[in-house]
Enzyme design. Structure first.
Site, PDB file in Angstrom:
ATOM      1  CD  GLU A 250      50.469  51.854  54.183  1.00 37.59           C
ATOM      2  OE1 GLU A 250      49.740  52.843  54.291  1.00 37.59           O
ATOM      3  OE2 GLU A 250      51.415  51.785  53.389  1.00 37.59           O
ATOM      4  CB  CYS A 285      44.386  55.539  58.862  1.00 33.73           C
ATOM      5  SG  CYS A 285      45.494  56.450  57.768  1.00 33.73           S
ATOM      6  CD  GLU A 391      40.737  52.658  63.309  1.00 33.51           C
ATOM      7  OE1 GLU A 391      40.474  51.508  62.932  1.00 33.51           O
ATOM      8  OE2 GLU A 391      41.523  53.404  62.710  1.00 33.51           O
TER       9      GLU A 391
HETATM   10  P1  NAD Z   1      38.447  46.648  56.462  1.00 31.20           P
HETATM   11  O1  NAD Z   1      39.597  45.980  57.105  1.00 31.20           O
HETATM   12  O2  NAD Z   1      37.079  46.263  56.885  1.00 31.20           O
HETATM   13  O3  NAD Z   1      38.480  46.417  54.869  1.00 31.20           O
HETATM   14  C1  NAD Z   1      39.589  46.779  54.100  1.00 31.20           C
HETATM   15  C2  NAD Z   1      39.624  45.919  52.840  1.00 31.20           C
HETATM   16  O4  NAD Z   1      39.853  44.559  53.216  1.00 31.20           O
HETATM   17  C3  NAD Z   1      38.323  45.932  52.025  1.00 31.20           C
HETATM   18  O5  NAD Z   1      38.621  45.897  50.656  1.00 31.20           O
HETATM   19  C4  NAD Z   1      37.658  44.647  52.456  1.00 31.20           C
HETATM   20  O6  NAD Z   1      36.746  44.117  51.514  1.00 31.20           O
HETATM   21  C5  NAD Z   1      38.862  43.730  52.609  1.00 31.20           C
HETATM   22  N1  NAD Z   1      38.646  42.558  53.452  1.00 31.20           N
HETATM   23  C6  NAD Z   1      37.777  42.414  54.477  1.00 31.20           C
HETATM   24  N2  NAD Z   1      37.859  41.171  54.983  1.00 31.20           N
HETATM   25  C7  NAD Z   1      38.808  40.528  54.283  1.00 31.20           C
HETATM   26  C8  NAD Z   1      39.352  39.221  54.343  1.00 31.20           C
HETATM   27  N3  NAD Z   1      38.933  38.325  55.219  1.00 31.20           N
HETATM   28  N4  NAD Z   1      40.330  38.895  53.472  1.00 31.20           N
HETATM   29  C9  NAD Z   1      40.792  39.793  52.572  1.00 31.20           C
HETATM   30  N5  NAD Z   1      40.294  41.043  52.457  1.00 31.20           N
HETATM   31  C10 NAD Z   1      39.314  41.403  53.299  1.00 31.20           C
HETATM   32  O7  NAD Z   1      38.681  48.205  56.628  1.00 31.20           O
HETATM   33  P2  NAD Z   1      37.703  49.384  56.211  1.00 31.20           P
HETATM   34  O8  NAD Z   1      36.563  49.400  57.178  1.00 31.20           O
HETATM   35  O9  NAD Z   1      37.423  49.288  54.757  1.00 31.20           O
HETATM   36  O10 NAD Z   1      38.627  50.656  56.427  1.00 31.20           O
HETATM   37  C11 NAD Z   1      38.816  51.298  57.644  1.00 31.20           C
HETATM   38  C12 NAD Z   1      40.085  50.843  58.318  1.00 31.20           C
HETATM   39  O11 NAD Z   1      41.200  51.090  57.469  1.00 31.20           O
HETATM   40  C13 NAD Z   1      40.386  51.615  59.598  1.00 31.20           C
HETATM   41  O12 NAD Z   1      40.838  50.705  60.567  1.00 31.20           O
HETATM   42  C14 NAD Z   1      41.492  52.573  59.199  1.00 31.20           C
HETATM   43  O13 NAD Z   1      42.306  53.004  60.255  1.00 31.20           O
HETATM   44  C15 NAD Z   1      42.242  51.730  58.222  1.00 31.20           C
HETATM   45  N6  NAD Z   1      43.067  52.551  57.345  1.00 31.20           N
HETATM   46  C16 NAD Z   1      44.418  52.558  57.543  1.00 31.20           C
HETATM   47  C17 NAD Z   1      45.241  53.362  56.751  1.00 31.20           C
HETATM   48  C18 NAD Z   1      46.728  53.387  56.971  1.00 31.20           C
HETATM   49  O14 NAD Z   1      47.428  53.881  56.095  1.00 31.20           O
HETATM   50  N7  NAD Z   1      47.252  52.895  58.076  1.00 31.20           N
HETATM   51  C19 NAD Z   1      44.686  54.161  55.745  1.00 31.20           C
HETATM   52  C20 NAD Z   1      43.298  54.121  55.556  1.00 31.20           C
HETATM   53  C21 NAD Z   1      42.502  53.305  56.363  1.00 31.20           C
END
Ligand code: NAD
Length: 498
Positions: A250, A285, A391
């Site tokens: 997601e 999101c 975004e």
């Molecule tokens: P992010 O991708 O930076 O991090 C999300 C999670 O992934 C965190 O727990 C992070 O530590 C982990 N992560 C980061 N690098 C990783 C790797 N190499 N391997 C495994 N895990 C890793 O996202 P964010 O900045 O925390 O959140 C914002 C983003 O989330 C936005 O793009 C937003 O649109 C999206 N989002 C989507 C939804 C949806 O339902 N589509 C809902 C909420 C947020």
């Protein structure tokens, strides 16, 4: 300084390395707590605990009605602790208390009850292939799965994903965001009074590069449910190929919000403001960050939106009078500020907003160290600009004019994302045409950001691969399908029969 602990095998523990990460209160910029800096060693422990719990506990063997009762007790505990948990959530990620306390936590408890009920509805099918075959399907739990969570809505994602995984009979390892883990670590304390076996839910805090990567590559994790950015989703996909993990992604969005001249413009302006600015400063999101307005009402609508923005008090997320809270962490604050600069450099016009903490609060304010961006609107005619395609994840929208319906659809669909779309019109036929023409997982007509656990939710295109996650079939995300062919005839047919 308060320290919060990982939760592995039913025990609250620091990271094996003994290292800690700071957690910042975004309202003030002060470090207010520390979380364990978990890494591969902690993830290995958590996976081993989950495997053991899945194998040896009675969880997947108890009648589904019993499983449901136990999960409903968890929902009761969430409700009873909603005040405490929402205060922590707001302190840790800056989402205004009026949303965490009065919308997100009560909603999470209801969603857990809904998912608990689905446990009793797990059912396969029988297929009439031939008289001597009793052929049927079984939905079975994946085993050990993982949930990787972003910082923008830690508790709602945690409760919803873990409840679905448990209702389907699985054990899980959860990796919250390093920017907002505290509320989830605290929430694991609720399991103490519940009849959910230790080891079934494990939480390891740590960075994405250390703990997240260890989860993504772990050979004993069969499934990952990931919510986060599209870029990290790609990284996890590459890392998860070793054991062909089942992935549910997601991801990000750049959702269009389309306003036709025949719409109720006052209502649409309130809907657009609620879809991008309030209450948590565009860090959702599905925010409607591209506002497409029919040319005949373009200037009028931008004026109405400016009025909505003027009425939003930017400030302390714990204050009920606050209309819009802070940006959740320094990294995101820097990112949004860089886009304010990019928008200006690309030649977009600043219709309103653009100011950040130093311009908004006097030097002696306690909020001066926090991360604030006021509601901001750029205008442009060029959907190719980076502020229209990428975004931003903040209270920064861009308005684009259009003349015809075809043009609106073309601009709306012209980004790599496909998460959500909004549409304001009084024309019924047009509304039906557009709901089909827009490429998005959710489409809202004369409303925005309306979400409910009984409706599937997911992204199309680069916004994810879970186009139909949630709703009545939510548990299937956490299950695998098995076909069974039982010969009930005589003599037995050949093994290769089809
Ligand atoms: P992010 O991708 O930076 O991090 C999300 C999670 O992934 C965190 O727990 C992070 O530590 C982990 N992560 C980061 N690098 C990783 C790797 N190499 N391997 C495994 N895990 C890793 O996202 P964010 O900045 O925390 O959140 C914002 C983003 O989330 C936005 O793009 C937003 O649109 C999206 N989002 C989507 C939804 C949806 O339902 N589509 C809902 C909420 C947020």
């Amino acid at each position: 300084m308060e320290r919060f602990l990982n939760y592995v095998s039913g025990e609250h523990r620091p990271a094996r390395s003994g290292q800690w990460l700071d957690s910042v209160d975004p309202a003030t910029g002060e470090v207010w707590a520390q979380i364990p800096a978990g890494d591969t060693a902690d993830v290995d422990d958590a996976v081993a605990a989950a495997q053991e719990a899945f194998r040896s506990s009675d969880w997947r063997r108890v009648p589904t009605a019993v499983r449901a009762v136990r999960l409903r007790a968890w929902a009761d505990a969430i409700e009873a602790n909603a005040e405490h948990l929402s205060e922590i959530e707001t302190r840790d990620n800056g989402r205004p208390l009026k949303e965490t306390r009065f919308a997100q936590l009560p909603g999470a408890a209801m969603q857990v009850r809904y998912l608990a009920g689905l446990a009793e509805e797990i059912e396969g099918t029988t297929t009439d292939i031939r008289p001597e075959a009793f052929a049927y399907t079984l939905w079975e739990p994946v085993g050990v799965g993982a949930v990787i969570i972003p910082w923008n809505g830690p508790l709602p994602v945690f409760f919803a994903k873990v409840a679905a995984a448990l209702a389907a009979g699985n054990a899980v390892v959860v990796k919250p965001s390093e920017h907002a883990s505290v509320s989830i670590l605290e929430a694991t304390r609720l399991f103490a009074g519940l009849d959910i076996p230790p080891g079934l839910v494990n939480v390891v805090a740590g960075t994405g590069a250390a703990a997240g990567d260890a989860v993504a590559g772990h050979p004993d994790i069969g499934k990952i449910s990931f919510t986060g950015s599209t870029e990290t989703g790609r990284r996890i996909t590459r890392r998860a190929t070793g054991n062909i993990k089942n992935l549910q992604l997601e991801l990000g969005g750049k959702s269009p919000h389309i306003i036709f001249a025949d719409a109720d413009l006052e209502a649409a302006a309130a809907g657009v403001a609620g879809g991008i600015f309030t209450p948590n400063a565009g860090q959702t999101c599905v925010v409607g960050s591209r506002v497409l307005v029919q040319s005949a009402v373009y200037d009028e609508f931008v004026g109405l939106l400016a009025k909505q923005a003027e009425n939003l008090a930017v400030g302390d997320p714990a204050d009920p009078a606050t209309g819009m809270g802070p940006i959740a962490n320094p990294a995101q604050y820097d990112k949004i500020r860089s886009y304010l600069q990019i928008g200006r450099e690309e030649g977009a016009e600043l219709a309103f907003g653009g100011r950040t903490t130093e311009d908004l609060f006097p030097a002696d304010s306690r909020l001066r160290g926090g991360y604030y961006v006021e509601p901001t609107l750029f205008t442009t005619g060029d959907n190719r600009l980076r502020i229209c395609q990428e975004e931003i994840f903040g209270p920064v929208a861009v308005a684009l004019p259009f003349d015809t319906e075809e043009q609106a659809v073309r601009i709306a669909n012209d980004t790599p994302y496909g998460l959500a779309a909004g549409l304001w019109t009084e024309n019924l036929r047009r509304a039906h045409r557009l709901t089909r023409a827009l490429r998005a997982g959710s489409v809202w007509v004369n409303t925005y950001k309306a979400l409910h656990w009984a409706l599937p939710f997911g992204g199309h295109k680069h916004s994810g691969n879970g186009g139909a996650a949630g709703g009545a079939t939510a548990l299937r995300e956490w299950m695998e399908l098995k076909s069974v062919w039982m010969n009930v005839g005589d003599p037995a047919p050949r093994g290769e029969e089809r």
